[in-house]
Design a protein around this motif. Structure first.
Motif, PDB file in Angstrom:
ATOM      1  N   ILE A 170       0.842  -1.200   0.000  1.00  0.00           N
ATOM      2  CA  ILE A 170       0.000   0.000   0.000  1.00  0.00           C
ATOM      3  C   ILE A 170       0.879   1.252   0.000  1.00  0.00           C
ATOM      4  CG2 ILE A 170      -1.723   1.296   1.300  1.00  0.00           C
ATOM      5  CD1 ILE A 170      -2.714  -1.430   2.392  1.00  0.00           C
ATOM      6  N   THR A 171       1.891   1.255   0.841  1.00  0.00           N
ATOM      7  CA  THR A 171       2.778   2.413   0.934  1.00  0.00           C
ATOM      8  C   THR A 171       3.473   2.688  -0.393  1.00  0.00           C
ATOM      9  OG1 THR A 171       3.137   2.005   3.296  1.00  0.00           O
ATOM     10  CG2 THR A 171       4.742   3.393   2.167  1.00  0.00           C
ATOM     11  N   ASP A 172       3.841   1.629  -1.107  1.00  0.00           N
ATOM     12  CA  ASP A 172       4.488   1.792  -2.408  1.00  0.00           C
ATOM     13  C   ASP A 172       3.581   2.492  -3.419  1.00  0.00           C
ATOM     14  OD1 ASP A 172       6.819   0.628  -1.535  1.00  0.00           O
ATOM     15  OD2 ASP A 172       6.386  -1.351  -2.371  1.00  0.00           O
ATOM     16  N   MET A 173       2.267   2.450  -3.170  1.00  0.00           N
ATOM     17  CA  MET A 173       1.311   3.079  -4.087  1.00  0.00           C
ATOM     18  C   MET A 173       0.932   4.502  -3.683  1.00  0.00           C
ATOM     19  SD  MET A 173      -1.429   0.083  -5.036  1.00  0.00           S
ATOM     20  CE  MET A 173      -2.377   1.269  -6.006  1.00  0.00           C
ATOM     21  N   GLN A 174       1.466   4.986  -2.578  1.00  0.00           N
ATOM     22  CA  GLN A 174       0.985   6.263  -2.042  1.00  0.00           C
ATOM     23  C   GLN A 174       1.118   7.408  -3.043  1.00  0.00           C
ATOM     24  OE1 GLN A 174       1.568   7.509   2.159  1.00  0.00           O
ATOM     25  NE2 GLN A 174       2.769   9.187   1.310  1.00  0.00           N
ATOM     26  N   SER A 175       2.237   7.508  -3.729  1.00  0.00           N
ATOM     27  CA  SER A 175       2.444   8.638  -4.637  1.00  0.00           C
ATOM     28  C   SER A 175       1.481   8.614  -5.812  1.00  0.00           C
ATOM     29  CB  SER A 175       3.889   8.659  -5.135  1.00  0.00           C
ATOM     30  OG  SER A 175       4.194   7.484  -5.862  1.00  0.00           O
ATOM     31  N   GLU A 176       1.080   7.426  -6.267  1.00  0.00           N
ATOM     32  CA  GLU A 176       0.171   7.367  -7.403  1.00  0.00           C
ATOM     33  C   GLU A 176      -1.286   7.521  -6.993  1.00  0.00           C
ATOM     34  OE1 GLU A 176      -0.550   3.194  -9.124  1.00  0.00           O
ATOM     35  OE2 GLU A 176       1.396   2.943  -8.137  1.00  0.00           O
ATOM     36  N   VAL A 177      -1.583   7.351  -5.704  1.00  0.00           N
ATOM     37  CA  VAL A 177      -2.954   7.502  -5.212  1.00  0.00           C
ATOM     38  C   VAL A 177      -3.194   8.896  -4.640  1.00  0.00           C
ATOM     39  CG1 VAL A 177      -4.584   6.686  -3.450  1.00  0.00           C
ATOM     40  CG2 VAL A 177      -3.269   5.032  -4.784  1.00  0.00           C
ATOM     41  N   PHE A 178      -2.158   9.499  -4.077  1.00  0.00           N
ATOM     42  CA  PHE A 178      -2.306  10.783  -3.393  1.00  0.00           C
ATOM     43  C   PHE A 178      -2.845  11.860  -4.332  1.00  0.00           C
ATOM     44  CE2 PHE A 178      -0.158  14.880  -2.207  1.00  0.00           C
ATOM     45  CZ  PHE A 178      -0.983  15.157  -1.124  1.00  0.00           C
ATOM     46  N   THR A 179      -3.901  12.536  -3.893  1.00  0.00           N
ATOM     47  CA  THR A 179      -4.488  13.640  -4.658  1.00  0.00           C
ATOM     48  C   THR A 179      -4.371  14.921  -3.837  1.00  0.00           C
ATOM     49  OG1 THR A 179      -6.672  13.004  -3.807  1.00  0.00           O
ATOM     50  CG2 THR A 179      -6.094  12.241  -6.001  1.00  0.00           C
ATOM     51  N   PRO A 180      -3.531  15.851  -4.284  1.00  0.00           N
ATOM     52  CA  PRO A 180      -3.271  17.066  -3.501  1.00  0.00           C
ATOM     53  C   PRO A 180      -4.523  17.867  -3.166  1.00  0.00           C
ATOM     54  CG  PRO A 180      -1.632  16.833  -5.235  1.00  0.00           C
ATOM     55  CD  PRO A 180      -2.674  15.787  -5.484  1.00  0.00           C
ATOM     56  N   HIS A 181      -5.479  17.957  -4.103  1.00  0.00           N
ATOM     57  CA  HIS A 181      -6.627  18.834  -3.852  1.00  0.00           C
ATOM     58  C   HIS A 181      -7.489  18.318  -2.708  1.00  0.00           C
ATOM     59  CE1 HIS A 181      -8.396  15.872  -6.614  1.00  0.00           C
ATOM     60  NE2 HIS A 181      -9.572  16.203  -6.125  1.00  0.00           N
ATOM     61  N   SER A 182      -7.696  16.993  -2.615  1.00  0.00           N
ATOM     62  CA  SER A 182      -8.523  16.474  -1.525  1.00  0.00           C
ATOM     63  C   SER A 182      -7.808  16.619  -0.186  1.00  0.00           C
ATOM     64  CB  SER A 182      -8.896  15.014  -1.774  1.00  0.00           C
ATOM     65  OG  SER A 182      -7.746  14.190  -1.830  1.00  0.00           O
ATOM     66  N   ALA A 183      -6.494  16.401  -0.176  1.00  0.00           N
ATOM     67  CA  ALA A 183      -5.737  16.507   1.070  1.00  0.00           C
ATOM     68  C   ALA A 183      -5.659  17.952   1.545  1.00  0.00           C
ATOM     69  CB  ALA A 183      -4.334  15.936   0.875  1.00  0.00           C
ATOM     70  N   ILE A 184      -5.427  18.877   0.618  1.00  0.00           N
ATOM     71  CA  ILE A 184      -5.288  20.269   1.033  1.00  0.00           C
ATOM     72  C   ILE A 184      -6.618  20.805   1.564  1.00  0.00           C
ATOM     73  CG2 ILE A 184      -5.780  21.536  -1.115  1.00  0.00           C
ATOM     74  CD1 ILE A 184      -3.167  23.112  -0.561  1.00  0.00           C
ATOM     75  N   TYR A 185      -7.732  20.386   0.956  1.00  0.00           N
ATOM     76  CA  TYR A 185      -9.033  20.812   1.464  1.00  0.00           C
ATOM     77  C   TYR A 185      -9.301  20.218   2.846  1.00  0.00           C
ATOM     78  CZ  TYR A 185     -10.852  23.369  -2.557  1.00  0.00           C
ATOM     79  OH  TYR A 185     -11.071  24.318  -3.517  1.00  0.00           O
ATOM     80  N   HIS A 186      -8.876  18.984   3.059  1.00  0.00           N
ATOM     81  CA  HIS A 186      -9.033  18.362   4.378  1.00  0.00           C
ATOM     82  C   HIS A 186      -8.328  19.184   5.448  1.00  0.00           C
ATOM     83  CE1 HIS A 186      -8.859  15.252   7.541  1.00  0.00           C
ATOM     84  NE2 HIS A 186      -7.579  15.545   7.642  1.00  0.00           N
ATOM     85  N   TYR A 187      -7.079  19.525   5.196  1.00  0.00           N
ATOM     86  CA  TYR A 187      -6.316  20.263   6.199  1.00  0.00           C
ATOM     87  C   TYR A 187      -6.796  21.704   6.336  1.00  0.00           C
ATOM     88  CZ  TYR A 187      -3.114  16.353   6.658  1.00  0.00           C
ATOM     89  OH  TYR A 187      -2.572  15.114   6.919  1.00  0.00           O
ATOM     90  N   LEU A 188      -7.187  22.329   5.236  1.00  0.00           N
ATOM     91  CA  LEU A 188      -7.695  23.701   5.314  1.00  0.00           C
ATOM     92  C   LEU A 188      -9.013  23.768   6.079  1.00  0.00           C
ATOM     93  CD1 LEU A 188      -6.922  25.279   1.835  1.00  0.00           C
ATOM     94  CD2 LEU A 188      -6.030  25.980   4.058  1.00  0.00           C
ATOM     95  N   ASN A 189      -9.891  22.805   5.851  1.00  0.00           N
ATOM     96  CA  ASN A 189     -11.155  22.787   6.601  1.00  0.00           C
ATOM     97  C   ASN A 189     -10.897  22.593   8.087  1.00  0.00           C
ATOM     98  OD1 ASN A 189     -12.786  23.172   4.360  1.00  0.00           O
ATOM     99  ND2 ASN A 189     -13.057  20.988   3.973  1.00  0.00           N
ATOM    100  N   MET A 190      -9.955  21.737   8.412  1.00  0.00           N
ATOM    101  CA  MET A 190      -9.603  21.514   9.812  1.00  0.00           C
ATOM    102  C   MET A 190      -9.048  22.790  10.432  1.00  0.00           C
ATOM    103  SD  MET A 190      -6.893  18.742  11.393  1.00  0.00           S
ATOM    104  CE  MET A 190      -7.646  17.425  10.434  1.00  0.00           C
ATOM    105  N   ALA A 191      -8.125  23.438   9.736  1.00  0.00           N
ATOM    106  CA  ALA A 191      -7.525  24.669  10.255  1.00  0.00           C
ATOM    107  C   ALA A 191      -8.563  25.769  10.386  1.00  0.00           C
ATOM    108  CB  ALA A 191      -6.389  25.120   9.338  1.00  0.00           C
ATOM    109  N   SER A 192      -9.408  25.930   9.383  1.00  0.00           N
ATOM    110  CA  SER A 192     -10.418  26.985   9.391  1.00  0.00           C
ATOM    111  C   SER A 192     -11.435  26.779  10.502  1.00  0.00           C
ATOM    112  CB  SER A 192     -11.118  27.019   8.033  1.00  0.00           C
ATOM    113  OG  SER A 192     -12.067  28.059   7.987  1.00  0.00           O
ATOM    114  N   ASN A 193     -11.930  25.555  10.633  1.00  0.00           N
ATOM    115  CA  ASN A 193     -12.919  25.268  11.678  1.00  0.00           C
ATOM    116  C   ASN A 193     -12.334  25.455  13.074  1.00  0.00           C
ATOM    117  OD1 ASN A 193     -14.842  24.639   9.748  1.00  0.00           O
ATOM    118  ND2 ASN A 193     -14.432  22.443   9.818  1.00  0.00           N
ATOM    119  N   ASN A 194     -11.112  24.994  13.270  1.00  0.00           N
ATOM    120  CA  ASN A 194     -10.484  25.133  14.587  1.00  0.00           C
ATOM    121  C   ASN A 194     -10.142  26.591  14.901  1.00  0.00           C
ATOM    122  OD1 ASN A 194     -10.666  22.419  15.170  1.00  0.00           O
ATOM    123  ND2 ASN A 194      -8.626  21.944  14.401  1.00  0.00           N
ATOM    124  N   SER A 195      -9.757  27.345  13.880  1.00  0.00           N
ATOM    125  CA  SER A 195      -9.479  28.770  14.087  1.00  0.00           C
ATOM    126  C   SER A 195     -10.742  29.496  14.529  1.00  0.00           C
ATOM    127  CB  SER A 195      -8.937  29.387  12.802  1.00  0.00           C
ATOM    128  OG  SER A 195      -8.761  30.779  12.957  1.00  0.00           O
TER     129      SER A 195
END
Length: 260
Positions: A117-142
């Protein structure tokens, strides 16, 4: 403590008739800033015997659950996901799962599934979904924790960590490290802001985390402006990835054969 955690994992295997493939730390200890009284947030991935998946009720539906949870106590918070659940979330580039995969504290790993699974991380990782996840977390907590005249020290890190993770994705285009000190060193230039963050981090780790005090304006100004800036950046991202389902099905079937 590791031995106690391994005993709990072994008990789970015996009670639920499963095999655990991987177990790690997922909380403040993995992030690198535990408090003196921090508990252990243990997360694991497991697999049932093949016949368990041959059911008229698919796993995850009704009583055929795809999670195992132990009662939380003052010391241990232990829960895990079935491999099928983990693989479906991995297919969606699920950030919490990827944090488990990249945890610097691994309590247990067996068989080859996690390496595959780890060997596949780079081909599965989607920056837009991850960045929205972290931004929503930061925004809500702020909005929840940082807008009053006084702030608890620990609450700053509920905003700073996801915000710096989002910045890491912007700058490097890859999944961010779990360790907060790595994010600080790479994502914050030397100066007043970085010095203030490191001072608060040191205070948190010696036990000042629950103290309320006037908010740190330099940090608030940074978080407010960075959330706005990164939200605009995220709108530009919409990279499509090749569907990995066939490969993930293969990993699942290979794991059943290998484990059982």
């Amino acid at each position: 403590m590791r031995e106690q955690i391994l005993e709990v994992l072994k008990e789970i295997e015996e009670t639920h008739q499963v095999k655990i493939l991987y177990a790690c730390e997922s909380g403040s200890r993995a992030w690198g800033f535990p408090s003196k009284d921090s508990d252990y947030d243990v997360r694991f991935i497991y697999v049932h015997k093949a016949e368990h998946y041959l059911s008229i009720d698919p796993i995850g539906v009704g009583s055929n659950r795809d999670v195992i949870e132990r009662p939380i106590n003052d010391l241990l918070d232990v829960s895990g996901w079935d491999l099928t659940k983990a693989l479906k979330l991995f297919r969606k580039s699920n950030p919490p799962l990827m944090e488990w995969m990249n945890s610097p504290i691994v309590y247990y790993q067996a068989y080859s599934a996690m390496d595959k699974i780890t060997d596949m991380q780079s081909e599965v990782f989607t920056p837009h979904s991850a960045i929205y996840h972290y931004l929503n977390m930061a925004s809500n907590n702020s909005r929840k924790y940082l807008q009053g005249d006084t702030v608890k020290i620990k609450k700053y890190f509920y905003v700073l960590r996801p915000l710096l993770a989002a910045r890491w994705i912007e700058v490097k285009g890859e999944f961010p490290p779990v360790e907060f000190h790595v994010l600080i060193e790479d994502m914050l230039p030397d100066g007043v802001l970085k010095k203030e963050v490191l001072t608060l981090l040191e205070r948190k780790m010696i036990g000042d985390e629950l103290a309320r005090e006037p908010k740190a304006e330099v940090i608030n100004e940074f978080t407010d402006s960075e959330i706005i800036r990164l939200k605009e950046y995220a709108k530009q991202l919409n990279l499509k990835k090749e569907d990995p389902t066939s490969k993930l099905n293969g990993i699942f079937r290979e794991t059943l054969k290998e484990v059982w």
